[in-house]
Design a protein around this motif. Structure first.
Motif, PDB file in Angstrom:
ATOM      1  N   LEU B 121       0.843  -1.195   0.000  1.00 31.65           N
ATOM      2  CA  LEU B 121       0.000   0.000   0.000  1.00 31.65           C
ATOM      3  C   LEU B 121       0.869   1.232   0.000  1.00 31.65           C
ATOM      4  CD1 LEU B 121      -2.809  -1.061   0.315  1.00 31.65           C
ATOM      5  CD2 LEU B 121      -2.956   0.026   2.536  1.00 31.65           C
ATOM      6  N   VAL B 124      -0.464   5.997   2.048  1.00 33.17           N
ATOM      7  CA  VAL B 124      -1.317   5.586   3.153  1.00 33.17           C
ATOM      8  C   VAL B 124      -1.823   6.809   3.916  1.00 33.17           C
ATOM      9  CG1 VAL B 124      -1.410   4.275   5.291  1.00 33.17           C
ATOM     10  CG2 VAL B 124      -0.041   3.439   3.380  1.00 33.17           C
ATOM     11  N   ASP B 128      -6.979   4.916   7.059  1.00 28.39           N
ATOM     12  CA  ASP B 128      -7.059   4.345   5.723  1.00 28.39           C
ATOM     13  C   ASP B 128      -7.933   3.098   5.752  1.00 28.39           C
ATOM     14  OD1 ASP B 128      -6.450   3.272   3.129  1.00 28.39           O
ATOM     15  OD2 ASP B 128      -4.688   4.574   3.129  1.00 28.39           O
ATOM     16  N   VAL B 131      -6.670  -0.477   4.894  1.00 24.91           N
ATOM     17  CA  VAL B 131      -5.996  -1.310   5.880  1.00 24.91           C
ATOM     18  C   VAL B 131      -6.985  -2.276   6.524  1.00 24.91           C
ATOM     19  CG1 VAL B 131      -4.861  -1.289   8.123  1.00 24.91           C
ATOM     20  CG2 VAL B 131      -4.178   0.357   6.369  1.00 24.91           C
ATOM     21  N   THR B 142       2.061  -4.944   3.281  1.00 28.76           N
ATOM     22  CA  THR B 142       2.919  -4.036   4.027  1.00 28.76           C
ATOM     23  C   THR B 142       2.630  -2.623   3.577  1.00 28.76           C
ATOM     24  OG1 THR B 142       4.974  -3.521   2.870  1.00 28.76           O
ATOM     25  CG2 THR B 142       4.691  -5.776   3.580  1.00 28.76           C
ATOM     26  N   LEU B 143       2.833  -1.710   4.485  1.00 31.22           N
ATOM     27  CA  LEU B 143       2.541  -0.307   4.231  1.00 31.22           C
ATOM     28  C   LEU B 143       3.808   0.433   3.800  1.00 31.22           C
ATOM     29  CD1 LEU B 143      -0.153  -0.775   5.419  1.00 31.22           C
ATOM     30  CD2 LEU B 143       0.396   0.709   7.338  1.00 31.22           C
ATOM     31  N   ARG B 146       2.480   5.135   7.043  1.00 32.89           N
ATOM     32  CA  ARG B 146       1.891   4.614   8.271  1.00 32.89           C
ATOM     33  C   ARG B 146       0.493   5.185   8.435  1.00 32.89           C
ATOM     34  NH1 ARG B 146       6.372   7.107  12.027  1.00 32.89           N
ATOM     35  NH2 ARG B 146       6.976   8.041  10.041  1.00 32.89           N
ATOM     36  N   ASN B 147      -0.396   4.372   8.929  1.00 35.72           N
ATOM     37  CA  ASN B 147      -1.688   4.925   9.301  1.00 35.72           C
ATOM     38  C   ASN B 147      -1.589   5.423  10.745  1.00 35.72           C
ATOM     39  OD1 ASN B 147      -1.562   2.566  10.669  1.00 35.72           O
ATOM     40  ND2 ASN B 147      -3.576   1.807  10.060  1.00 35.72           N
ATOM     41  N   PRO B 150       0.020   2.056  13.418  1.00 37.26           N
ATOM     42  CA  PRO B 150       0.579   0.978  12.619  1.00 37.26           C
ATOM     43  C   PRO B 150       1.364  -0.017  13.457  1.00 37.26           C
ATOM     44  CG  PRO B 150       2.006   2.873  12.518  1.00 37.26           C
ATOM     45  CD  PRO B 150       0.936   3.181  13.547  1.00 37.26           C
ATOM     46  N   TYR B 155       5.547  -2.046   8.245  1.00 43.26           N
ATOM     47  CA  TYR B 155       5.605  -0.848   7.410  1.00 43.26           C
ATOM     48  C   TYR B 155       7.032  -0.387   7.158  1.00 43.26           C
ATOM     49  CZ  TYR B 155       6.296   1.953  11.689  1.00 43.26           C
ATOM     50  OH  TYR B 155       6.776   2.467  12.856  1.00 43.26           O
ATOM     51  N   ASP B 157       8.647   3.412   6.085  1.00 50.49           N
ATOM     52  CA  ASP B 157       8.223   4.789   5.861  1.00 50.49           C
ATOM     53  C   ASP B 157       9.430   5.721   5.801  1.00 50.49           C
ATOM     54  OD1 ASP B 157       6.606   6.939   5.418  1.00 50.49           O
ATOM     55  OD2 ASP B 157       5.661   6.972   7.387  1.00 50.49           O
TER      56      ASP B 157
END
Lengths: 347, 347
Positions: B121, B124, B128, B131, B142-143, B146-147, B150, B155, B157
């Motif tokens: 994703l 993000v 979201d 998710v 995997t992100l 980050r939401n 997380p 993730y 980032d």
DNA sequence: TTGTACGCGTTATCAG
DNA sequence: CTGATAACGCGTACAA
């Protein structure tokens, strides 16, 4: 995850019947259809695309080939992709952007492992070995662009010829008679990129035909390249009053540097961007006139053509040329005939 | 197209044996292996990915989700994609860019029809819904980003916090004490985009901590937005001597307009672009300092993490933060303390 | 080390 | 209109 067998059992029918209602491939009586649909809902049935593909020998996936070496995926390419995605979805297909390294092996693998039904090629070169590979692999494909001899292939391309002509028309109506065409030097050296070649040929032909002065110049496809080119232009073509730019990435730097050199756009020089977007045009100051690339439309038509071929509903070859709309911007003005050209423009 | 049966027959072995040599999943005697390989070569055998997937219940395809509504696929996203593609190929997977409309149905279909093993994703949001959908569908993912929380997810980032801090460090060392942060207004309104929120929070925190003046302002994410913002800045924060920009698309217009207003970069104002690329920085004049977004690395790590999860070789959760390199450009200078701020900068 | 046989979840054919 | 059943091409216990 529920399978068709589960659904069939639950509805008291055979898997075949379930298949018929899922795809409605055969007539089914209202009663059983209802029972099957109920069962599907209750079990949250989702058909397995892989099994479906194995049995039907088609995945309904179209790959849009993305050369991984090309590090810039332009705005244009993104629009193109979304246009293609939309069309595909309407036609029951899905198109994905597939990264393909430039070795010939990767493309063979992609097309021979049965995972995709067809391919759309973008950034087609005049001599593109991918075309031969796809022909050899018997993979259905359509071109966005044209190679040297695309007469036997399906293609959709930008009508660069028309766009150049129309741009010149517009400028001529403003009294311009002395043109420059700015192209990208790197791309041409690469191998022979269709648009570059076609735009130049058209430009020269139209100028000759109409008795206009037309000079082709090139610079690197970078902002810095454009900056440098500003003074090049003054030295090489001081009399030019209008310029056609087929070099997105250089345009902004070029115009910005012109300003510093005391050349005013559009008073001293009219500028038209060819085959770009209003977003790019808006980066420059003033906002440039632009013959837009009909990216989304190209994507859409590319998919429609390919799907037509895949589904067998397309008899003849498709050869389509599309023109983008003209956006006026703020970079066009009447030719400064009285002023005697760029050299004295700011005097 | 040759199947395993064909190869088996040709080599005088069973299909199982052929399978063993193709995947070397079981030891095979040198002799028969040779015969099998010869047969494969002669028949130009290519394994059918679909059948393989059906039998093994994995396709070895990873989808990089591309929100179709987002019409600009930035340079950064392209780099990210190619980084991911490279890593995947090394690990025996292939990642494709998959267009997903914003309705919740499309994502469910994509993840439930068995065509892909996992999902990456990007873009993000803090909240979201994708998710939740992926969690519900039990699809490995995997992100990139980050939401809001997380902590239970894998993730990778960008270390925006570190990047902001380091940018301020650099500017502080040049004597700057009065900062502005320029963000994109549209994005924030949208829903709450992580980077925007995190950068702002960090910016404010660092400024407070160090006793610096720090003001957050926003403008539209377009060249025109940046142009307009130039005068806004002079009105709202005339004393600022340095600006951090988290707004790619406005930066070029902003700097260009500053020049027209008689504000010189970097003499009167130092500029740092955050999370962008040198290509964008080069569009401006002068070339801007930029904390680069480590796009390709993010893509690579995202894939490595996901594949680790898919192959079960990854035990704990992965939470990685990456910082991009700093490119100096020509937009940094010692703070003009003596001059009394922007208002009189050109006087 | 190699072969047999079944399973993966659908589609498609053919009979009823 | 509906049901059996054979493909589709490969992976993989289990047996030999």
């Amino acid at each position: 995850m529920a399978t068709m067998r589960d659904v069939a059992r639950r509805a008291g029918v055979s898997v075949a019947t379930v298949s018929f209602v899922v795809n409605d491939s055969k007539p089914v009586s209202p009663g059983t259809r209802l029972r099957v649909e109920a069962a599907m809902a209750e079990l949250d049935f989702r058909r397995n695309a892989v099994a479906r593909a194995l049995a039907s020998r088609r995945t309904r996936i179209i790959a849009l080939l993305f050369p991984v070496l090309q590090h810039r995926l332009s705005d244009t390419a993104a629009r193109f992709f979304t246009g293609a995605a939309e069309a595909a979805s309407e036609l029951g297909y899905t198109v994905v952007l597939w990264p393909v390294p430039n070795d010939s092996e990767s493309l063979r693998e992609l097309t021979s492992d049965g995972l995709i039904d067809g391919v759309i090629l973008m950034e087609v070169q005049l001599d593109d070995h991918r075309v031969d590979q796809l022909l050899a692999a018997k993979t259905p494909f359509t071109l966005i662009g044209r190679n040297r001899d695309p007469s036997a292939l399906d293609y959709v391309d930008v009508d660069f010829e028309g766009m150049v002509e129309q741009s010149i028309d517009r400028l001529q109506s403003l009294g311009h008679r002395d043109f420059v065409l700015l192209e990208e030097s790197d791309r041409l050296e690469l191998e022979g990129y269709g648009p570059v070649v076609r735009v130049e040929e058209t430009f020269q032909a139209v100028c000759a035909e109409r008795g206009l002065r037309g000079r082709t110049l090139r610079c690197a496809g970078t902002p810095a390249g454009g900056r440098t080119f500003a003074s090049t232009l003054l030295a090489e073509a001081p009399h030019a009053t209008a310029i056609l730019i087929l070099n997105d990435h250089a345009a902004v730097g070029f115009v910005s540097e012109l300003g510093k050199l005391g050349v005013s756009v559009p008073r001293d020089l009219s500028v038209v961007l060819i085959g770009s977007t209003v977003e790019v045009s808006a980066m420059a100051d003033p906002e440039l006139a632009v013959m837009r690339l009909p990216a989304a439309e190209l994507g859409r038509m590319g998919v429609e053509t390919l799907v037509g071929r895949l589904d067998g509903t397309l008899g003849d070859l498709r050869h389509d040329l599309l023109m983008g709309g003209f956006h006026e911007g703020e970079s066009l003005a009447v030719a400064p005939v009285a002023r005697g050209g760029l050299g004295r423009a700011s005097a």
